[in-house]
Design a protein around this motif. Structure first.
Motif, mmCIF file in Angstrom:
data_model
loop_
_atom_site.group_PDB
_atom_site.id
_atom_site.type_symbol
_atom_site.label_atom_id
_atom_site.label_comp_id
_atom_site.label_asym_id
_atom_site.label_seq_id
_atom_site.Cartn_x
_atom_site.Cartn_y
_atom_site.Cartn_z
ATOM 1 N N THR A 116 71.049 13.876 85.695
ATOM 2 C CA THR A 116 70.299 13.317 84.951
ATOM 3 C C THR A 116 70.962 11.812 84.944
ATOM 4 O O THR A 116 70.447 10.744 84.933
ATOM 5 C CB THR A 116 70.273 13.782 83.518
ATOM 6 O OG1 THR A 116 69.358 14.819 83.569
ATOM 7 C CG2 THR A 116 69.331 12.488 82.618
ATOM 8 N N SER A 117 72.094 11.863 85.098
ATOM 9 C CA SER A 117 72.899 10.565 85.086
ATOM 10 C C SER A 117 72.746 9.655 86.222
ATOM 11 O O SER A 117 72.685 8.509 86.202
ATOM 12 C CB SER A 117 74.647 10.759 84.919
ATOM 13 O OG SER A 117 75.107 11.464 85.834
ATOM 14 N N ILE A 120 69.254 8.282 85.836
ATOM 15 C CA ILE A 120 69.377 7.047 85.210
ATOM 16 C C ILE A 120 69.649 5.804 85.819
ATOM 17 O O ILE A 120 69.210 4.732 85.921
ATOM 18 C CB ILE A 120 70.117 7.027 83.849
ATOM 19 C CG1 ILE A 120 69.683 8.325 82.956
ATOM 20 C CG2 ILE A 120 70.668 6.070 83.202
ATOM 21 C CD1 ILE A 120 70.489 8.745 81.764
ATOM 22 N N ALA A 145 62.818 9.941 80.784
ATOM 23 C CA ALA A 145 62.628 8.373 80.684
ATOM 24 C C ALA A 145 61.779 7.925 79.885
ATOM 25 O O ALA A 145 60.730 8.510 79.702
ATOM 26 C CB ALA A 145 62.744 7.824 82.031
ATOM 27 N N THR A 351 70.977 8.952 76.691
ATOM 28 C CA THR A 351 71.274 8.232 78.033
ATOM 29 C C THR A 351 72.362 7.235 78.156
ATOM 30 O O THR A 351 73.093 7.246 78.989
ATOM 31 C CB THR A 351 69.916 7.352 78.156
ATOM 32 O OG1 THR A 351 68.913 8.305 78.308
ATOM 33 C CG2 THR A 351 69.895 6.297 79.537
#
Length: 371
Positions: A116-117, A120, A145, A351
């Motif tokens: 996920t990082s 992003i 998102a 996030t």
């Protein structure tokens, strides 16, 4: 995370053509701009557009990673779409690099599967296309998102795996791994500045050593100590390195240890650390410059369907729609029962916290640990 021969064809792909779909009044649609199946007049229109393209390019998806081998075969058979799979042993960062470096080429990635990082970061760099799958509302708000450019799909827990034939004293915590008996035995599956799963292990180590989602520094410090103690092995851990004796202990996702190591190494044991529980999902996304935009969107619809979600479960991973499927009675009960015991209460970083943590690891890991 996850090398196949790269196609010699270096055809340049022009602007995506406008298709006439089977939708209302034969409406024209640019697949690259479609934000849901409705743009194609529904799933039948999307399927027709995807079949017309006939090809899907995926990247960094090993066959034994969370059941991807069967998922790829089933999708291809179901829709008659050829799947080109590149660099299966690559990392999340490799995916981002490929999107940027192969832009405009027919072999560029259509879809991405990243920590996920990294998703992003790709979103912030404008590399992803917004698209809402039919089950979009079933994905928790914290797992996608705000603009639908990425959404979590499958995941599990950071776990300690060890070869019980070699490791006679079972480690059950991050604290245990600092003990002298584990000298030259502990490894990660990659560099945490580039690989989502290794990054997750650093986060778990932080939580086990007084850190938090807002403070991953204790995790970096932990691995610095592990390295200084001589316990950390600076190689990318795989089933092959386990079999050779290089890495008898690995910090990696529980479900990947089950599907890629336990099946090849008799006596491989997996335990979720008692002092650091970290669970996370991998995120799916569509490249904004996908050479096969309709096929890319159909792929995502398939992955988030009941069929796709149960195939993750059959690969020992926990699908994002698991609770909804259990409640609705559509879950594969046998596969669900086979999952290893895990903590029932979980929380996840925001996030902003993920972005800050990834930045710090990228900056400090080379100096603190190396690589």
């Amino acid at each position: 995370m996850r090398s196949a021969t790269i196609s010699a064809a270096l055809l340049v792909v022009g602007v995506t053509s406008i298709l006439t779909t089977g939708g209302p009044a034969g409406a024209a649609v640019n697949p690259a701009k479609a934000t849901s199946a409705a743009a194609f007049g529904g799933m039948s229109g999307l399927i027709a557009a995807a079949k017309k393209e006939g090809t899907l390019n995926v990247i960094t998806l090993p066959d034994n990673w969370a059941n991807y081998g069967n998922i790829i075969k089933d999708f291809s058979k179901k829709y008659g779409i050829k799947i080109n799979s590149e660099n299966p042993n690559g990392s999340s960062q490799d995916e981002i690099n490929a999107v940027e470096q192969l832009k405009g080429q027919s072999r560029a990635p259509d879809v991405l599967d990243m920590g996920t990082s990294f998703a992003i970061t790709a979103d912030q760099d404008g590399l992803l296309a917004p698209y809402k799958v039919a089950e979009y509302s079933e994905i928790p708000a914290t797992a996608k998102a705000h603009d639908a450019t990425w959404y979590d799909d499958y995941g599990g827990f950071v776990a300690i795996g060890y070869d019980s034939k070699v490791v006679k004293t079972p480690p059950t915590s991050f604290a245990d791994l600092l003990k002298p008996i584990y000298k030259n035995q502990v490894a990660l599956d990659g560099n945490p500045a580039q690989t989502g799963s290794a990054f997750a292990a650093v986060y778990a180590a932080a939580l086990a050593n007084g850190g938090s989602f807002a403070n991953i520094q204790p995790g970096i410090t932990y691995f610095q100590k592990l390295n200084q103690a001589g316990n950390f092995v600076p190689v990318t851990a795989t089933a092959a390195t386990v079999e050779s004796g290089q890495t008898p202990i690995i910090l990696w996702w529980d479900y990947l240890q089950a599907s890629t190591i336990a099946t090849q190494v008799p006596g491989w044991k997996v335990v979720i650390p008692s002092d650091g529980h970290y669970a996370a999902y991998y995120s799916q996304a569509i490249s904004a410059t996908a050479p096969h935009p309709a096929a890319a969107r159909l792929w995502e619809e398939y992955l988030y369907s009941t069929i796709g979600q149960n195939l993750w479960l059959q690969g020992a991973a926990r699908p994002i729609e698991l609770s909804v499927m259990i409640k609705g009675g559509t879950v594969d009960k046998k596969a669900l029962a086979a999952l290893p015991p895990a903590p029932s209460t979980l929380s996840f970083p925001t996030t902003a916290q993920l972005t800050a943590a990834q930045t710090l690891v990228s900056q400090d890991w080379p100096t603190a640990v190396g690589g």
